[in-house]
Design a protein around this motif. Structure first.
Motif, PDB file in Angstrom:
ATOM      1  N   SER A  50      29.713   2.655   6.211  1.00  0.00           N
ATOM      2  CA  SER A  50      28.658   1.755   5.963  1.00  0.00           C
ATOM      3  C   SER A  50      29.326   0.261   6.156  1.00  0.00           C
ATOM      4  N   VAL A  51      28.429  -0.843   6.171  1.00  0.00           N
ATOM      5  CA  VAL A  51      29.299  -2.166   6.231  1.00  0.00           C
ATOM      6  C   VAL A  51      30.226  -2.346   5.136  1.00  0.00           C
ATOM      7  N   ASP A  52      29.565  -1.739   3.873  1.00  0.00           N
ATOM      8  CA  ASP A  52      30.575  -2.122   2.573  1.00  0.00           C
ATOM      9  C   ASP A  52      31.500  -1.175   2.222  1.00  0.00           C
ATOM     10  N   GLY A  53      31.654  -0.188   3.331  1.00  0.00           N
ATOM     11  CA  GLY A  53      32.493   0.922   2.886  1.00  0.00           C
ATOM     12  C   GLY A  53      32.189   1.754   1.925  1.00  0.00           C
ATOM     13  N   ARG A  54      31.216   1.671   0.949  1.00  0.00           N
ATOM     14  CA  ARG A  54      30.669   2.616   0.070  1.00  0.00           C
ATOM     15  C   ARG A  54      30.081   3.868   0.309  1.00  0.00           C
ATOM     16  N   THR A  55      29.573   4.183   1.435  1.00  0.00           N
ATOM     17  CA  THR A  55      28.876   5.311   2.161  1.00  0.00           C
ATOM     18  C   THR A  55      29.230   5.685   3.349  1.00  0.00           C
ATOM     19  N   LEU A  56      28.969   6.978   3.704  1.00  0.00           N
ATOM     20  CA  LEU A  56      29.122   7.435   4.991  1.00  0.00           C
ATOM     21  C   LEU A  56      28.021   7.741   5.860  1.00  0.00           C
ATOM     22  N   TYR A  57      27.738   7.756   6.851  1.00  0.00           N
ATOM     23  CA  TYR A  57      26.622   8.090   7.573  1.00  0.00           C
ATOM     24  C   TYR A  57      27.304   9.304   8.734  1.00  0.00           C
ATOM     25  N   TYR A  58      26.415  10.223   9.005  1.00  0.00           N
ATOM     26  CA  TYR A  58      26.761  11.208  10.044  1.00  0.00           C
ATOM     27  C   TYR A  58      25.256  11.847  10.713  1.00  0.00           C
ATOM     28  N   VAL A  73      25.812   9.950   2.958  1.00  0.00           N
ATOM     29  CA  VAL A  73      26.492  10.583   1.835  1.00  0.00           C
ATOM     30  C   VAL A  73      27.297   9.621   0.952  1.00  0.00           C
ATOM     31  N   ASP A  74      27.526   9.413  -0.260  1.00  0.00           N
ATOM     32  CA  ASP A  74      28.410   8.825  -1.001  1.00  0.00           C
ATOM     33  C   ASP A  74      29.752   9.556  -1.302  1.00  0.00           C
ATOM     34  N   PRO A  75      30.741   9.045  -0.701  1.00  0.00           N
ATOM     35  CA  PRO A  75      31.894   9.707  -0.773  1.00  0.00           C
ATOM     36  C   PRO A  75      32.367   9.711  -2.161  1.00  0.00           C
ATOM     37  N   GLN A  90      16.423   1.202   7.969  1.00  0.00           N
ATOM     38  CA  GLN A  90      16.992   0.240   7.283  1.00  0.00           C
ATOM     39  C   GLN A  90      18.396   0.705   7.241  1.00  0.00           C
ATOM     40  N   ALA A  91      19.019   1.737   7.870  1.00  0.00           N
ATOM     41  CA  ALA A  91      20.406   1.902   8.211  1.00  0.00           C
ATOM     42  C   ALA A  91      21.251   1.328   8.881  1.00  0.00           C
ATOM     43  N   GLU A  92      22.488   1.556   9.000  1.00  0.00           N
ATOM     44  CA  GLU A  92      23.463   0.488   9.674  1.00  0.00           C
ATOM     45  C   GLU A  92      24.149   1.405  10.777  1.00  0.00           C
ATOM     46  N   GLY A  93      24.733   0.717  11.752  1.00  0.00           N
ATOM     47  CA  GLY A  93      25.505   1.499  12.548  1.00  0.00           C
ATOM     48  C   GLY A  93      27.071   1.182  12.264  1.00  0.00           C
ATOM     49  N   ALA A 104      29.452  -9.166   9.472  1.00  0.00           N
ATOM     50  CA  ALA A 104      29.669  -7.686  10.007  1.00  0.00           C
ATOM     51  C   ALA A 104      28.610  -7.661  11.043  1.00  0.00           C
ATOM     52  N   ALA A 105      28.856  -6.910  12.251  1.00  0.00           N
ATOM     53  CA  ALA A 105      27.791  -6.701  13.281  1.00  0.00           C
ATOM     54  C   ALA A 105      27.896  -5.362  13.650  1.00  0.00           C
ATOM     55  N   TYR A 106      26.806  -4.905  13.881  1.00  0.00           N
ATOM     56  CA  TYR A 106      26.791  -3.503  14.573  1.00  0.00           C
ATOM     57  C   TYR A 106      25.515  -3.334  15.433  1.00  0.00           C
ATOM     58  N   ILE A 107      25.268  -2.189  16.424  1.00  0.00           N
ATOM     59  CA  ILE A 107      24.363  -1.747  17.141  1.00  0.00           C
ATOM     60  C   ILE A 107      23.667  -0.638  16.464  1.00  0.00           C
ATOM     61  N   PHE A 108      22.452  -0.877  16.501  1.00  0.00           N
ATOM     62  CA  PHE A 108      21.621   0.381  15.761  1.00  0.00           C
ATOM     63  C   PHE A 108      20.176   0.255  16.777  1.00  0.00           C
ATOM     64  N   HIS A 109      19.891   1.577  17.099  1.00  0.00           N
ATOM     65  CA  HIS A 109      18.897   1.797  17.989  1.00  0.00           C
ATOM     66  C   HIS A 109      18.798   0.757  19.556  1.00  0.00           C
ATOM     67  N   GLY A 110      20.260   0.674  19.804  1.00  0.00           N
ATOM     68  CA  GLY A 110      20.212  -0.412  20.986  1.00  0.00           C
ATOM     69  C   GLY A 110      20.308  -1.493  20.707  1.00  0.00           C
ATOM     70  N   ASP A 111      19.886  -2.230  19.458  1.00  0.00           N
ATOM     71  CA  ASP A 111      19.961  -3.651  19.288  1.00  0.00           C
ATOM     72  C   ASP A 111      21.069  -4.203  18.347  1.00  0.00           C
ATOM     73  N   VAL A 112      21.339  -5.559  18.260  1.00  0.00           N
ATOM     74  CA  VAL A 112      22.390  -6.136  17.640  1.00  0.00           C
ATOM     75  C   VAL A 112      21.960  -6.412  16.329  1.00  0.00           C
ATOM     76  N   PHE A 113      22.588  -6.211  15.413  1.00  0.00           N
ATOM     77  CA  PHE A 113      22.222  -6.747  14.046  1.00  0.00           C
ATOM     78  C   PHE A 113      23.698  -7.411  13.362  1.00  0.00           C
ATOM     79  N   LEU A 114      23.354  -8.537  12.734  1.00  0.00           N
ATOM     80  CA  LEU A 114      24.392  -9.342  11.858  1.00  0.00           C
ATOM     81  C   LEU A 114      24.219  -9.173  10.407  1.00  0.00           C
ATOM     82  N   VAL A 115      25.166  -9.124   9.761  1.00  0.00           N
ATOM     83  CA  VAL A 115      25.090  -8.879   8.075  1.00  0.00           C
ATOM     84  C   VAL A 115      26.174  -9.850   7.733  1.00  0.00           C
ATOM     85  N   ASP A 116      25.547 -10.423   6.635  1.00  0.00           N
ATOM     86  CA  ASP A 116      26.448 -11.342   5.682  1.00  0.00           C
ATOM     87  C   ASP A 116      26.827 -10.399   4.544  1.00  0.00           C
TER      88      ASP A 116
END
Length: 810
Positions: A50-58, A73-75, A90-93, A104-116
């Motif tokens: 995740s953007v904050d490095g606190r969780t993992l997606y798979y 999942v919470d590591p 609401q998930a991240e890429g 931070a920035a990421y692609i999700f469902h083919g679109d661009v998102f920006l995170v403060d």
């Protein structure tokens, strides 16, 4: 059933409950082991932080469906769950960050998102029907760059305005068009036409002045002519430059054969074009343009100065073929084989699918990776922006062919030191090279290094390596300025890893013989991992599967040892007893199946278990050409496919006879794709050595395979026809003495079914006996339907039971 268990509960061996029921587990049968593989469990796929490095997606494949569900999942605690549609929204890429780590920035469902990053506020940058990719912050951190296909866009963080970085038009500039003689006569004759032209020129000049003075306007297009077409573009992080990869606009790719669909949802046959045959036109040569986006100018980057590019590595082979053609009176064909003055190149295709171009973080340096179309050289060059030229940095030459992998390249955080993988020592190792200095190896030894990841602070490289044994892979790390290569994970069966944003943790995918890739997390410095998933099914883990034994088969042909997996009964006290055996031959040629990690061949591994249950022993060998053993092992088959590999397989058979009481006359062989090719070569080049063979989707004549694979190993068939002749099973069709079963999917668009049908026709015309072909109307190269898997392996099993198992069969 799929479930996510809390960390600390899972041991990736047979669970205690499963061990209690193993003794009463029913015998294996084909219906079970060839069922939809969902019954085994699912592999954990594409983990990311995740953007904050606190969780993992798979992601996990859904049972009975190709849909991949997203999990979180919470590591730290191991707690997690599958995300429903609302939570997924609401998930991240996978994120990228600016230098200051503010955004931070990421692609999700083919679109661009920006995170403060400071407050987690998310801004959706795009909402478009076409997918965006490759998000990256500019060198100064003021904008976000991303691409849509080959078009780059820049999103200004302060204003929220998005604009194209450049507009490319592959036509001539209308303003550059000069009137021909007739047009000039018209202008000379008619004052009104001259006035109209003057007005158009004035409007254009005014537009040019306004654009130059007004940064709020879209950029003026680059007119790049109609003689080329676009392959790729790469924008510099500082927004000043763009590298454009092109190829000839009207390149003839050659005639493509058709794949025919006989069973369709319309009831009518249908056709689709497959890939072009090797040698029926070379791949299109590629070129690189440097665009100065500020000055609005373009410059071609010539490759003439790449070392060795004017050499002809095929000179001796070419001369021999030309002489033969001239002797046969085929002068036109001989002239067509003349070597080019400068060898054509393509750019290396990176894992992302983009061309082999990598910018330094500050945008002041770019590395471009070229491959010779004749497959003998790889060059890494940098761009001299002041002189608009390429500067050679590294040349990797191989008399056989440059590997398809181990071509990673990038920049250290100092923005002026390259890092890259190279096989120049005989094994893939990691190197660094200052732009103005000499290359230095960061790793060395007789093992392979891959998947290099530079830590975010630039201090460490994390790599995958099989340092302890060829079949044992783990994550290692080495200081980026040089030092000891240290082992971080202790699995032996490592598949993939990704570093956390703060460089403190590794998320790893690991697996073993009967456990598909599972997710764990551990300290980036090593230590005890925390297991996060267990996605194997109880019905699968409850069975007492045979753990393959890693063995070393001595080579009688000077190749050292051949690593293999042996499947046999637990109790082998009576190894002197005569017993039947089967060799399983892995596919792809360049693939490693003798590993501690999960095999690609899950169905075949279960079939090997069934064969042992029925009294056979099985050997699965990493014959020469297999991955993981260095470039000499890989290129031993150059211009002689099927020859060194057969030597290794025969050594494997002899090892079974000597060490496991196998009857030399009761050995079968089977495999798919390259394994099917080797099955045919074994029966046709060594008649009498194998009691029977089953070849799945086998290439029987390499002249009908594709260019990108075949020309690497056998060169171009026009230049090197002898290599194709001695490497193709169809050449040896008259040698068929032993029973051969061929299975092939009719809509296979990789190895076309025509390969097997053509060989079958040769057998018919040669009046051969005991050969069969089974065609599957709805299967491609990789079978997908359980019914087809079952039918295919029922036929293989019956073949072995009839011709291999009986002591009187021969």
């Amino acid at each position: 059933m799929r479930r996510l268990l809390l960390a600390g509960l899972i041991a990736f061996t047979v669970l205690p409950a499963a061990a209690e029921t193993a003794q009463s587990a029913p015998k294996l049968d084909l219906e079970t082991i060839m069922a939809n593989p969902d019954w085994m469990g699912q592999a954990v796929e594409t983990p990311y932080w995740s953007v904050d490095g606190r969780t993992l997606y798979y992601r996990l494949k859904r049972d009975g469906s190709p849909v991949r569900d997203l999990y979180r999942v919470d590591p730290a605690s191991g707690g997690g769950a599958k995300l429903d549609a609302t939570a997924t929204a609401q998930a991240e890429g996978p994120a990228v960050y600016d230098r200051a780590h503010r955004y931070a920035a990421y692609i999700f469902h083919g679109d661009v998102f920006l995170v403060d990053v400071s407050n987690g506020h998310r801004t959706q940058v795009t909402r478009s029907p076409l997918p965006e990719s490759s998000p990256r912050f500019s060198a100064d951190g003021r904008s976000l760059q991303f691409r849509e296909s080959n078009n780059w866009y820049v999103y200004d963080l302060a204003s929220g305005v998005t604009s194209p970085a450049a507009v490319l038009k592959f036509t001539d500039d209308p303003q550059d068009k000069k009137p021909d003689a007739l047009g000039q006569q018209q202008l000379d004759l008619f004052k009104s036409l001259r006035e109209d032209k003057a007005d158009k020129d004035a409007l254009h000049a005014n537009d040019q002045q306004l654009v130059a003075a007004d940064s709020t306007r879209a950029p003026q297009p680059f007119y790049l002519g109609d003689k080329t077409q676009l392959v790729d573009t790469e924008l510099s992080p500082d927004g000043r430059w763009m590298l454009v990869v092109t190829q000839p606009a009207h390149h003839d790719d050659g005639k493509a054969p058709d794949v025919i669909h006989f069973v369709t949802d319309t009831g009518y046959t249908d056709t689709e074009a497959a890939r072009t045959y090797v040698g029926r036109n070379d791949p299109a040569p590629q070129s690189v343009l440097l665009l100065d986006l500020s000055a609005h100018k373009s410059y071609p980057l010539g490759t003439d100065n790449l070392p060795g590019i004017k050499d002809d590595p095929l000179k001796a082979i070419r001369a021999k073929t030309v002489a033969a053609l001239q002797k046969a009176g085929k002068d036109d064909e001989a002239k067509a084989l003349k070597a080019p003055d400068v060898r054509p190149v393509t750019l290396y295709s990176m894992d992302s699918g983009s061309a082999g171009i990598v910018w330094s973080d500050d945008g002041r340096n770019a590395a471009v990776e070229f491959l010779a179309i004749d497959n003998k050289d790889r060059w890494i060059a940098t761009v001299d922006f002041a002189h608009h030229a390429l500067v050679p940095q590294h040349r990797l030459h191989n008399d056989a062919w440059i590997n398809w992998i181990f071509n990673d390249v990038g920049w250290l955080k100092d923005n002026c030191t390259l890092w890259f993988l190279s096989e120049e020592s005989g094994y893939s190792q990691l190197y660094v090279k200052p732009v103005d200095g000499a290359a230095k190896a960061l790793t060395s030894g007789k093992f392979e290094v891959s998947q290099p990841q530079l830590s975010n602070d630039g201090k460490w490289f994390y790599v995958l390596a099989n340092k302890l044994a060829p079949y044992s892979y783990d994550v290692y790390r080495v200081p980026s300025n040089g030092g000891e290569l240290g082992r971080i994970t202790q699995y032996g069966g490592m598949d993939q890893f990704t570093l956390s944003p703060d460089d403190k943790q590794l998320a790893v995918l690991h697996s073993s013989a009967y456990v598909l890739p599972q997710l764990a997390v551990q300290s980036a410095e090593g230590g005890t991992p925390r297991e996060l998933t267990h996605t194997m099914k109880p019905g699968f883990t409850a069975h007492q599967w045979i753990e393959p034994k890693f063995v070393e088969v001595p080579s009688s042909h000077g190749a050292g040892v051949i690593y293999a997996k042996y499947y046999g009964p637990t109790d082998e006290t009576d190894a002197s007893a005569s017993r039947p055996a089967v060799l399983f031959v892995h596919g792809a040629g360049y693939l490693q199946d003798v590993k501690q990690a999960a095999t690609y061949y899950q169905h075949e591994q279960l079939f090997n278990n069934l064969l042992v249950q029925e009294g056979y022993v099985v050997l699965d060998m990493d014959y020469r050409a297999s991955e993981g053993y260095g470039s000499a092992w890989r290129t031993a088959i150059y211009r002689q496919m099927g020859h060194p590999e057969l030597e290794d397989l025969l050594d494997g058979k002899a090892w079974l006879v000597k060490n496991h009481g196998v009857d030399a006359k009761r050995v079968g062989i089977y495999g798919g794709s390259y394994g099917g090719f080797m099955t045919e070569m074994a029966l046709l080049r060594a008649p009498g050595e194998f009691a029977a063979g089953a070849a799945q989707r086998p290439p029987s004549d390499w002249v009908t395979y594709n260019d990108s694979y075949t020309s690497d190993i056998l060169n171009n068939p026009q230049i090197d026809p002898e290599a194709y002749k001695i490497s193709s099973p169809i050449t040896y069709a008259d040698n068929l003495r032993d029973p051969l079963l061929i299975n092939h999917g009719l809509i296979d668009d990789n190895v076309l079914a025509s390969d097997s049908i053509r060989l079958y026709q040769r057998f018919v015309e040669l009046h051969k006996k005991n050969f069969w072909i089974s065609l599957y109307p709805l299967e491609r190269h990789e079978f997908e339907h359980a019914d087809a898997w079952y039918d295919e392996y029922r036929r293989i099993y019956e073949l072995f039971e009839t011709w291999v198992k009986p002591a009187t069969a021969r």
